[in-house]
Scaffold this motif. Structure first.
Motif, PDB file in Angstrom:
ATOM      1  N   LEU A   2     -40.017 -37.385  -6.509  1.00 42.95           N
ATOM      2  CA  LEU A   2     -38.624 -37.371  -6.083  1.00 42.95           C
ATOM      3  C   LEU A   2     -38.027 -38.768  -6.214  1.00 42.95           C
ATOM      4  N   ASP A   3     -36.732 -38.823  -6.471  1.00 45.54           N
ATOM      5  CA  ASP A   3     -36.016 -40.094  -6.482  1.00 45.54           C
ATOM      6  C   ASP A   3     -35.366 -40.381  -5.127  1.00 45.54           C
ATOM      7  N   LEU A   4     -34.990 -39.321  -4.432  1.00 35.81           N
ATOM      8  CA  LEU A   4     -34.270 -39.473  -3.167  1.00 35.81           C
ATOM      9  C   LEU A   4     -34.614 -38.321  -2.242  1.00 35.81           C
ATOM     10  N   ILE A   5     -34.850 -38.640  -0.972  1.00 28.59           N
ATOM     11  CA  ILE A   5     -35.064 -37.636   0.071  1.00 28.59           C
ATOM     12  C   ILE A   5     -33.924 -37.759   1.081  1.00 28.59           C
ATOM     13  N   ILE A   6     -33.196 -36.671   1.278  1.00 28.54           N
ATOM     14  CA  ILE A   6     -32.147 -36.611   2.295  1.00 28.54           C
ATOM     15  C   ILE A   6     -32.761 -35.932   3.513  1.00 28.54           C
ATOM     16  N   ALA A   7     -32.947 -36.692   4.583  1.00 32.64           N
ATOM     17  CA  ALA A   7     -33.765 -36.243   5.709  1.00 32.64           C
ATOM     18  C   ALA A   7     -32.921 -35.850   6.915  1.00 32.64           C
ATOM     19  N   PRO A   8     -33.381 -34.829   7.641  1.00 34.15           N
ATOM     20  CA  PRO A   8     -32.761 -34.492   8.925  1.00 34.15           C
ATOM     21  C   PRO A   8     -33.404 -35.303  10.041  1.00 34.15           C
ATOM     22  N   GLY A   9     -32.950 -35.077  11.235  1.00 28.59           N
ATOM     23  CA  GLY A   9     -33.541 -35.720  12.401  1.00 28.59           C
ATOM     24  C   GLY A   9     -32.708 -35.423  13.638  1.00 28.59           C
ATOM     25  N   VAL A  10     -33.239 -35.807  14.780  1.00 25.19           N
ATOM     26  CA  VAL A  10     -32.527 -35.620  16.041  1.00 25.19           C
ATOM     27  C   VAL A  10     -31.707 -36.857  16.383  1.00 25.19           C
ATOM     28  N   ALA A  11     -32.323 -38.029  16.238  1.00 22.78           N
ATOM     29  CA  ALA A  11     -31.643 -39.282  16.581  1.00 22.78           C
ATOM     30  C   ALA A  11     -32.094 -40.387  15.641  1.00 22.78           C
ATOM     31  N   PHE A  12     -31.227 -41.383  15.468  1.00 25.40           N
ATOM     32  CA  PHE A  12     -31.509 -42.487  14.554  1.00 25.40           C
ATOM     33  C   PHE A  12     -30.940 -43.781  15.124  1.00 25.40           C
ATOM     34  N   THR A  13     -31.531 -44.889  14.738  1.00 23.75           N
ATOM     35  CA  THR A  13     -30.891 -46.185  14.932  1.00 23.75           C
ATOM     36  C   THR A  13     -30.313 -46.608  13.585  1.00 23.75           C
TER      37      THR A  13
ATOM     38  N   GLY B 277     -32.840 -47.709  10.996  1.00 23.27           N
ATOM     39  CA  GLY B 277     -33.719 -46.769  10.314  1.00 23.27           C
ATOM     40  C   GLY B 277     -34.798 -46.110  11.141  1.00 23.27           C
ATOM     41  N   ASP B 278     -34.881 -46.399  12.433  1.00 22.87           N
ATOM     42  CA  ASP B 278     -35.818 -45.656  13.279  1.00 22.87           C
ATOM     43  C   ASP B 278     -35.331 -44.214  13.394  1.00 22.87           C
ATOM     44  N   ARG B 279     -36.268 -43.279  13.393  1.00 19.18           N
ATOM     45  CA  ARG B 279     -35.915 -41.854  13.356  1.00 19.18           C
ATOM     46  C   ARG B 279     -36.724 -41.062  14.374  1.00 19.18           C
ATOM     47  N   LEU B 280     -36.040 -40.197  15.095  1.00 16.38           N
ATOM     48  CA  LEU B 280     -36.688 -39.223  15.986  1.00 16.38           C
ATOM     49  C   LEU B 280     -36.522 -37.853  15.374  1.00 16.38           C
ATOM     50  N   GLY B 281     -37.649 -37.204  15.029  1.00 17.32           N
ATOM     51  CA  GLY B 281     -37.602 -35.868  14.459  1.00 17.32           C
ATOM     52  C   GLY B 281     -37.600 -34.800  15.533  1.00 17.32           C
ATOM     53  N   HIS B 282     -37.859 -33.567  15.093  1.00 15.13           N
ATOM     54  CA  HIS B 282     -37.824 -32.443  16.028  1.00 15.13           C
ATOM     55  C   HIS B 282     -39.173 -32.181  16.695  1.00 15.13           C
ATOM     56  N   GLY B 283     -40.185 -32.984  16.358  1.00 11.25           N
ATOM     57  CA  GLY B 283     -41.469 -32.873  17.055  1.00 11.25           C
ATOM     58  C   GLY B 283     -42.581 -32.255  16.251  1.00 11.25           C
ATOM     59  N   GLY B 284     -42.279 -31.711  15.081  1.00  7.97           N
ATOM     60  CA  GLY B 284     -43.326 -31.086  14.282  1.00  7.97           C
ATOM     61  C   GLY B 284     -44.115 -32.047  13.418  1.00  7.97           C
ATOM     62  N   GLY B 285     -43.554 -33.212  13.165  1.00  7.72           N
ATOM     63  CA  GLY B 285     -44.247 -34.207  12.353  1.00  7.72           C
ATOM     64  C   GLY B 285     -44.214 -33.933  10.862  1.00  7.72           C
ATOM     65  N   TYR B 286     -43.476 -32.887  10.428  1.00  4.58           N
ATOM     66  CA  TYR B 286     -43.482 -32.505   9.009  1.00  4.58           C
ATOM     67  C   TYR B 286     -42.938 -33.623   8.116  1.00  4.58           C
ATOM     68  N   TYR B 287     -41.770 -34.145   8.457  1.00  2.00           N
ATOM     69  CA  TYR B 287     -41.177 -35.176   7.605  1.00  2.00           C
ATOM     70  C   TYR B 287     -41.963 -36.479   7.678  1.00  2.00           C
ATOM     71  N   ASP B 288     -42.486 -36.831   8.844  1.00  3.72           N
ATOM     72  CA  ASP B 288     -43.277 -38.062   8.938  1.00  3.72           C
ATOM     73  C   ASP B 288     -44.497 -37.997   8.020  1.00  3.72           C
TER      74      ASP B 288
ATOM     75  N   ILE C 236     -26.484 -41.306  16.693  1.00  5.73           N
ATOM     76  CA  ILE C 236     -26.834 -42.706  16.504  1.00  5.73           C
ATOM     77  C   ILE C 236     -26.997 -43.368  17.866  1.00  5.73           C
ATOM     78  N   VAL C 237     -28.157 -43.977  18.093  1.00  3.28           N
ATOM     79  CA  VAL C 237     -28.481 -44.577  19.383  1.00  3.28           C
ATOM     80  C   VAL C 237     -28.974 -46.002  19.170  1.00  3.28           C
ATOM     81  N   ASP C 238     -29.106 -46.743  20.255  1.00  3.45           N
ATOM     82  CA  ASP C 238     -29.550 -48.136  20.159  1.00  3.45           C
ATOM     83  C   ASP C 238     -31.048 -48.251  19.979  1.00  3.45           C
ATOM     84  N   SER C 239     -31.787 -47.267  20.507  1.00  5.48           N
ATOM     85  CA  SER C 239     -33.249 -47.349  20.448  1.00  5.48           C
ATOM     86  C   SER C 239     -33.853 -45.964  20.324  1.00  5.48           C
ATOM     87  N   VAL C 240     -34.877 -45.848  19.493  1.00  7.31           N
ATOM     88  CA  VAL C 240     -35.639 -44.612  19.336  1.00  7.31           C
ATOM     89  C   VAL C 240     -37.102 -44.920  19.629  1.00  7.31           C
ATOM     90  N   PRO C 241     -37.763 -44.176  20.538  1.00  5.42           N
ATOM     91  CA  PRO C 241     -39.193 -44.414  20.779  1.00  5.42           C
ATOM     92  C   PRO C 241     -40.000 -44.043  19.539  1.00  5.42           C
TER      93      PRO C 241
END
Length: 428
Positions: free
Chosen positions: A164-175, A178-189, A214-219
Motif C-alpha cells: 500500500l502507498d497510503l492507509i486511511i485509518a479510523p480511531g476513537v481519539a487522536f492527538t 499522531g497518538d491514536r486510540l483505537g476501538h480496543g481490538g488491536g486490528y489496526y495496531d 482531537i484531544v491533548d493526550s491519548v494513553p
C-alpha cells in the motif's frame, strides 16, 4: 493439552490473554500431576476506557448536519494532500454513522484510477482486500455494523500483491502529534506494525476525524502505533480574516453605484487588453453580485470574440465545477442563498475540467494584496478549485483577480490551504 479437573475438560490455547491462579490437576493419560493456573480475563486500561466513553458522549452530541459539514471539509483536505495525490494503492475503512463519511473518498479513489482496499476482520487478523465496483452493495455487516467482504468472496490482498502507498485509518481519539486510540481490538495496531516492518516500503498513515475526537493526550501502550497525520475539519474561523472581511464590507458599503460602475469599466478595459486574456480560449468568470466588479461585460466579450466562457456551480463539500455558459443561460439560472447565479443541477453543460481544462480563471475575492495574496469569502471553493488545476504545472491556468480599489490591502492573512493568484486588476 487436555487436562482433567473436577471431571471437567479444559482446552488451553497458546493465544489466551489470561492470568493463572495455581491449582493441581492430573494428566489423565500419564497419571502425573501438573501445577497450572486458573484463567481470568485481563482488565482493560482504565484510562483508555474513560477516554472512549468521553468521545462517545461527544460524538452523540453531533448533529447529522455537523457530521456532514466536517466530513466534507476533511474530504477536501485529504484529496488535496500530496500523500493522497501521489498514492496509487490506498486502503480506507467503510465508515459507520459515528465516523467521518468515507464513501466520497472511495468514489474519488476510483475516479482517479487508483486501487482501493478495505479491511476484512477475521480470526483476530485483518486483511486489506481490493474493492471492485459495486462490492459495497453486497457486503455483509459485522456485529459492530462494519461492512466487509464476505469470507467466500475472493479479492486481491494488498499486502500480497504490491503493498500500500497510503492507509486511511479510523480511531476513537487522536492527538495532533499522531497518538491514536483505537476501538480496543488491536486490528489496526497489528496491521500497521506489520506494514512498517520494512521502513523503505512502509505506507503513510493518515487518520480522518471529527474535531471532537482531537484531544491533548491519548494513553499509549507498548503495542500502540502512532500515525503520520491526522486530518480534521479544524474549522474555527481565523479572527484576522474575519476582521479583514468586516473592514472590506464597510468599505464596499461606502461605494456609490456610480463609482462601482466607473471602476468596473476601468478593470474591464485592463482585462481585455491583457495578453493572458487575449491568448486564452477557455476562460472561467464569476457572475458578480452588487458588491463585486461587474463581470457581465467580460462574459459578453468572451462570447463575442469566439471564446468559451465557464462559470462556477457550487456543489457542496467546498467543491465547485466550472460549467460552460451558453447564450441565454443567465436567464434560466437560479440564485443561491448568497445571491449568486449558477446553473441548476438538472441542466447539463460542459464541465471545463473534464474536457480540455481552462486557460484563464478570473477570480473573485474579498481582499487582495498587489503580490497576489487573496482572501476569499470563507467557503474555500476557489482555493480548492485552483489547487486542483495546479496539480500539473504544465497545464495550470493563469489566475487573475478583479477588484475595487478598496479591496486592495497591504496584508492578507494566509493559511496553508490558501492559494495565491497570479495578478490582481483594479482601477487604481
Amino acid at each position: 493439552m487436555f487436562l482433567l479437573l473436577e471431571s471437567s475438560w479444559i482446552f488451553l490455547t497458546p493465544t489466551c490473554f489470561l492470568i493463572f491462579h495455581i491449582i493441581w490437576v492430573r494428566n489423565f493419560a500419564s497419571g502425573k500431576k501438573y501445577r497450572i493456573t486458573k484463567m481470568s480475563k485481563v482488565q482493560p486500561n482504565p484510562a483508555k476506557t474513560a477516554l472512549r466513553a468521553e468521545i462517545d458522549s461527544r460524538l452523540a452530541a453531533l448533529t447529522q448536519e455537523e457530521k456532514k459539514r466536517q466530513s466534507e471539509i476533511v474530504f477536501q483536505k485529504l484529496i488535496n494532500h500530496p500523500w493522497y495525490q501521489n498514492s496509487k494503492r490506498i486502503s480506507l475503512f467503510l465508515s459507520t454513522d459515528t465516523e467521518i463519511n468515507t464513501m466520497p473518498i472511495l468514489d474519488h479513489i476510483r475516479k482517479r484510477g487508483a486501487a482501493a482496499f478495505v479491511p476484512q476482520y477475521a480470526g483476530g487478523r485483518m486483511k486489506m482486500l481490493k474493492m471492485d465496483f459495486g462490492d459495497e452493495d453486497y457486503m455483509p455487516e459485522t456485529k459492530h455494523g462494519i461492512k466487509q467482504h464476505a469470507k467466500e468472496v475472493v479479492r486481491e490482498d494488498a499486502m500480497e500483491s504490491g503493498g500500500l502507498d497510503l492507509i486511511i485509518a479510523p480511531g476513537v481519539a487522536f492527538t495532533r502529534s499522531g497518538d491514536r486510540l483505537g476501538h480496543g481490538g488491536g486490528y489496526y495496531d497489528k496491521y500497521l506494525s506489520n506494514a512498517r516492518a520494512n521502513p523503505d516500503v512502509a505506507p503513510k498513515v493518515v487518520a480522518v476525524a471529527f474535531d471532537c475526537q482531537i484531544v491533548d493526550s491519548v494513553p499509549m501502550d507498548a503495542h500502540d502505533q502512532k500515525i503520520d497525520l491526522v486530518i480534521m475539519s479544524d474549522a474555527k474561523p481565523n479572527p484576522e480574516k474575519a476582521a479583514l472581511r468586516a473592514e472590506i464590507d464597510k468599505r464596499l458599503a461606502a461605494l456609490t453605484e456610480e463609482e462601482k460602475k466607473r471602476q468596473s469599466e476601468v478593470v474591464f478595459q485592463k482585462l481585455i487588453t491583457h495578453p493572458w486574456y487575449q491568448k486564452a480560449k477557455r476562460v472561467s468568470v464569476f457572475l458578480g453580485t452588487g458588491t463585486e466588479i461587474d463581470t457581465r461585460p467580460i462574459l459578453n466579450h468572451i462570447r463575442d470574440r469566439g471564446g468559451s466562457a465557464f462559470v462556477p456551480q457550487y456543489i457542496g463539500g467546498r467543491r465547485m465545477r466550472m460549467l460552460r455558459m451558453e447564450k441565454g443561460d443567465e436567464d434560466l439560472m437560479p440564485f443561491t442563498r448568497h445571491g449568486i447565479q449558477q446553473h441548476p443541477r438538472d441542466l447539463v453543460r460542459e464541465d471545463a475540467m473534464e474536457n480540455g481544462g481552462l486557460d484563464l480563471i478570473i477570480s473573485p475575492g474579498a481582499a487582495f494584496t498587489r503580490s497576489g495574496d487573496r482572501l476569499g469569502h470563507g467557503g474555500r471553493y476557489y482555493d480548492n478549485f485552483i489547487a486542483s488545476t495546479r496539480l500539473n504545472p504544465n497545464t495550470a491556468p493563469k489566475v487573475i483577480g478583479v477588484s475595487f480599489n478598496c479591496q486592495v490591502v497591504d496584508y492578507v492573512p494566509m493559511d496553508a490551504h490558501d492559494q495565491k493568484i497570479d495578478e490582481v486588476l483594479f482601477s487604481e
